[in-house]
Design a protein around this motif. Structure first.
Motif, PDB file in Angstrom:
ATOM      1  N   VAL A   1       1.012  -1.276   0.029  1.00 18.55           N
ATOM      2  CA  VAL A   1      -0.092   0.152   0.021  1.00 18.55           C
ATOM      3  C   VAL A   1       1.177   1.450  -0.075  1.00 18.55           C
ATOM      4  O   VAL A   1       2.088   1.428   0.627  1.00 18.55           O
ATOM      5  CB  VAL A   1      -1.091   0.065   1.031  1.00 18.55           C
TER       6      VAL A   1
ATOM      7  N   PHE B   1       1.071   6.849   3.231  1.00 22.11           N
ATOM      8  CA  PHE B   1      -0.216   7.970   3.063  1.00 22.11           C
ATOM      9  C   PHE B   1       0.596   9.297   3.569  1.00 22.11           C
ATOM     10  O   PHE B   1       1.694   9.168   3.965  1.00 22.11           O
ATOM     11  CB  PHE B   1      -1.071   7.923   4.251  1.00 22.11           C
TER      12      PHE B   1
ATOM     13  N   CYS C   1      -4.632   9.268   2.031  1.00 21.85           N
ATOM     14  CA  CYS C   1      -4.495   8.241   1.018  1.00 21.85           C
ATOM     15  C   CYS C   1      -4.147   9.291  -0.122  1.00 21.85           C
ATOM     16  O   CYS C   1      -5.014  10.163  -0.570  1.00 21.85           O
ATOM     17  CB  CYS C   1      -5.415   7.273   0.864  1.00 21.85           C
TER      18      CYS C   1
ATOM     19  N   CYS D   1      -7.148   8.091  -3.118  1.00 23.05           N
ATOM     20  CA  CYS D   1      -8.526   8.306  -2.757  1.00 23.05           C
ATOM     21  C   CYS D   1      -8.882   9.478  -1.764  1.00 23.05           C
ATOM     22  O   CYS D   1     -10.015   9.858  -1.803  1.00 23.05           O
ATOM     23  CB  CYS D   1      -9.246   7.117  -2.094  1.00 23.05           C
TER      24      CYS D   1
ATOM     25  N   PHE E   1      -7.384   9.211   7.452  1.00 21.52           N
ATOM     26  CA  PHE E   1      -7.250   8.016   8.600  1.00 21.52           C
ATOM     27  C   PHE E   1      -6.339   8.605   9.763  1.00 21.52           C
ATOM     28  O   PHE E   1      -5.619   9.412   9.639  1.00 21.52           O
ATOM     29  CB  PHE E   1      -6.736   7.101   7.843  1.00 21.52           C
TER      30      PHE E   1
ATOM     31  N   CYS F   1      -5.378   3.815  12.448  1.00 17.88           N
ATOM     32  CA  CYS F   1      -5.823   3.135  11.137  1.00 17.88           C
ATOM     33  C   CYS F   1      -4.567   3.150  10.306  1.00 17.88           C
ATOM     34  O   CYS F   1      -4.540   2.091   9.361  1.00 17.88           O
ATOM     35  CB  CYS F   1      -6.902   3.676  10.792  1.00 17.88           C
ATOM     36  N   ASP F   2      -3.634   4.141  10.203  1.00 18.57           N
ATOM     37  CA  ASP F   2      -2.560   4.026   9.174  1.00 18.57           C
ATOM     38  C   ASP F   2      -1.526   2.878   9.499  1.00 18.57           C
ATOM     39  O   ASP F   2      -1.458   2.244   8.552  1.00 18.57           O
ATOM     40  CB  ASP F   2      -1.777   5.369   9.458  1.00 18.57           C
TER      41      ASP F   2
ATOM     42  N   ILE G   1      -3.438  -0.308   8.386  1.00 18.31           N
ATOM     43  CA  ILE G   1      -3.697  -0.658   7.133  1.00 18.31           C
ATOM     44  C   ILE G   1      -2.460  -1.140   6.409  1.00 18.31           C
ATOM     45  O   ILE G   1      -2.310  -1.982   5.591  1.00 18.31           O
ATOM     46  CB  ILE G   1      -4.300   0.733   6.431  1.00 18.31           C
ATOM     47  N   HIS G   2      -1.265  -0.486   7.000  1.00 20.09           N
ATOM     48  CA  HIS G   2       0.164  -0.725   6.436  1.00 20.09           C
ATOM     49  C   HIS G   2       0.470  -2.285   6.640  1.00 20.09           C
ATOM     50  O   HIS G   2       1.222  -3.066   6.131  1.00 20.09           O
ATOM     51  CB  HIS G   2       0.844   0.298   6.426  1.00 20.09           C
TER      52      HIS G   2
ATOM     53  N   ASN H   1      -4.588  -3.196   2.440  1.00 19.64           N
ATOM     54  CA  ASN H   1      -5.554  -2.558   1.629  1.00 19.64           C
ATOM     55  C   ASN H   1      -5.937  -1.322   2.008  1.00 19.64           C
ATOM     56  O   ASN H   1      -6.451  -1.244   3.262  1.00 19.64           O
ATOM     57  CB  ASN H   1      -6.716  -3.480   1.227  1.00 19.64           C
ATOM     58  N   CYS H   2      -6.196  -0.113   1.229  1.00 21.18           N
ATOM     59  CA  CYS H   2      -6.786   0.952   1.399  1.00 21.18           C
ATOM     60  C   CYS H   2      -8.249   0.729   1.710  1.00 21.18           C
ATOM     61  O   CYS H   2      -8.860   0.546   0.300  1.00 21.18           O
ATOM     62  CB  CYS H   2      -6.109   2.223   0.630  1.00 21.18           C
TER      63      CYS H   2
ATOM     64  N   CYS I   1      -9.961   3.164  -1.260  1.00 24.42           N
ATOM     65  CA  CYS I   1      -9.818   2.777  -2.667  1.00 24.42           C
ATOM     66  C   CYS I   1     -10.432   1.694  -2.915  1.00 24.42           C
ATOM     67  O   CYS I   1     -11.059   1.558  -4.150  1.00 24.42           O
ATOM     68  CB  CYS I   1      -8.127   2.365  -2.925  1.00 24.42           C
TER      69      CYS I   1
END
Length: 436
Positions: A361, A364, A403, A406, A410, A414-415, A418-419, A424-425, A428
């Motif tokens: 990903v 961000f 992001c 998109c 976040f 959450c950052d 997600i990574h 997955n974002c 997106c």
């Protein structure tokens, strides 16, 4: 025990109890003992102030000086996120041009010589290593589902293979925790020769690695260790070392010759951070990164209640397990190699979990908290992932990220999620679902 306490208190000038006071005093002592037991069960919350300060592991390091010269607590969440961002940006900058080794065969060499019993790492180096290795093994299999890991210990000048290369984290951890004893001296050469003998049999598509957790300040070797290092280099074995004492020349030379990394831990948390950096797949060495086609089998789960002979344990088991699609032999866990025909056995989720290393990903962008109020009101007020508010007291925005694809915002938690876990974002993926 209570009689000795009564004499001691009377000697200090406390008035003697009369009549039924002895029973009352006994009840009080019983209540005190129960309170002490509860405090011990609750993690020592009844400790003195100086004990709590020391038990908090360098609580004085949790302070920093602000602009006015006053001491205030460090925002550990922001500091941890800043460190994570540096690691993420470093990995993403290299990911586009460096090939990764997704199928890894790693031996973790643990120094259990007398140096591992030192108490500069509380309660001892051995306990800290065992605790961090347990977390590392679980993170390793989460990041590398197609890889294998084994454990080697060195003590009394001898290297011993504690576990074979395997794909089960529970069996590796159980074997390690049952063999924690420190004695004698350490020998890097004996460990390298033992590991070299096992890793030299690994197929060419596998990435051969050794991670040494070294506590001693010297090595007692029976021969020329320089020759052993050159043999590891010829066998394409990548050797890395994490020291717990001081910088040692022979360890640095070993890492430089084999393309590994050498670091020295400053304290417990730093050691864990250095260890977990070896969990993601490392860059493949250029001259060793040859492309290969690998034959893999996708076995089916065995039916419950069916009795079959396990090829890895050589005994009959009821239900469960997996059946090799080539020779129909039964194995207990995945991923592994069939003990009969040698076919690499994996499951489709293992391949899917390895996919994110090839296409990670995008990092961000940080959103500055010093945004004018008019512009700040136009930005999202909640995190797109967890729906938590991104605005602190007043109209000031909390540190968060967005992001670049998109443009969804976040929070810091959450950052990282997600990574590190989701890969997955959500923004997106939701836009992709709308377009399809």
């Amino acid at each position: 025990m209570s009689g000795s306490v009564a004499v001691h208190r009377g000697g200090l000038g406390f008035p003697a109890m009369r009549g039924g006071g002895g029973g009352e005093e006994g009840r009080k002592r019983g209540e005190d003992e129960e309170d002490e037991e509860e405090e011990e069960e609750n993690g020592g919350r009844g400790m003195d102030a100086w004990e709590r300060a020391y038990a908090d592991e360098r609580s004085w390091e949790a302070l920093q000086e602000d602009e006015s010269g006053l001491l205030r607590p460090i925002d550990n969440k922001t500091v941890a996120h800043a460190q994570y961002r540096r690691r993420l940006l470093f990995r993403s900058s290299a990911a586009s041009r460096i090939q990764k080794g997704l199928i890894r065969y790693l031996y973790v060499v643990i120094d259990l010589s007398r140096a591992a019993s030192e108490t500069d790492f509380r309660p001892s180096r051995m306990v800290v290593i065992a605790k961090c290795v347990e977390a590392f093994i679980r993170e390793f299999f989460d990041q590398n589902p197609l890889s294998h890991i084994g454990i080697v210990t060195i003590k009394d000048g001898v290297a011993q293979r504690l576990t074979d290369l395997g794909g089960s984290p529970d069996s590796q951890i159980k074997s390690l925790l049952g063999k924690l004893e420190c004695s004698g001296d350490a020998s890097v050469q004996n460990a390298l020769e033992l590991v070299h003998g096992y890793l030299s049999q690994i197929p060419s598509y596998g990435h051969r690695e050794v991670l040494i957790l070294y506590s001693a300040l010297n090595t007692c070797d029976p021969g020329d260790i320089m020759e052993t290092i050159q043999e590891c280099k010829k066998a394409k074995i990548r050797c890395s070392v994490i020291g717990l004492s001081a910088d040692i020349y022979i360890c640095k030379h070993l890492c430089e010759e084999t393309g590994g990394s050498y670091t020295v831990a400053l304290h417990e948390s730093h050691f864990k951070e250095l260890l977990l950096e070896h969990a993601p797949p490392p860059p493949a060495i250029a001259e060793y990164a040859a492309s290969n086609l690998i034959k893999m089998g996708f076995p089916q789960r065995g039916a419950e209640g069916v009795i079959s002979i396990c090829s890895c344990h050589k005994e009959a088991k009821i239900g469960g397990g997996y059946t090799c699609p080539r020779c129909k032999a039964r194995v207990c866990e995945l991923p592994t190699e069939c003990w009969i025909c040698g076919l690499t056995l994996v499951s489709s989720p293992h391949l899917a979990r390895s996919y994110h290393h090839l296409f990670p990903v995008t990092p961000f962008n940080e959103v500055s908290s010093m945004i004018p109020s008019k512009l700040g009101q136009m930005l999202p007020q909640t995190c797109y992932g967890c729906q938590q508010s991104l605005v602190s007291h007043g109209s000031k925005s909390n540190p968060h990220v967005s992001c670049p694809k998109c443009n969804q915002h976040f929070c810091l938690d959450c950052d990282i999620y997600i990574h590190e876990s989701l890969h997955n974002c959500p923004g997106c993926e939701s836009q992709r679902g709308l377009t399809t």
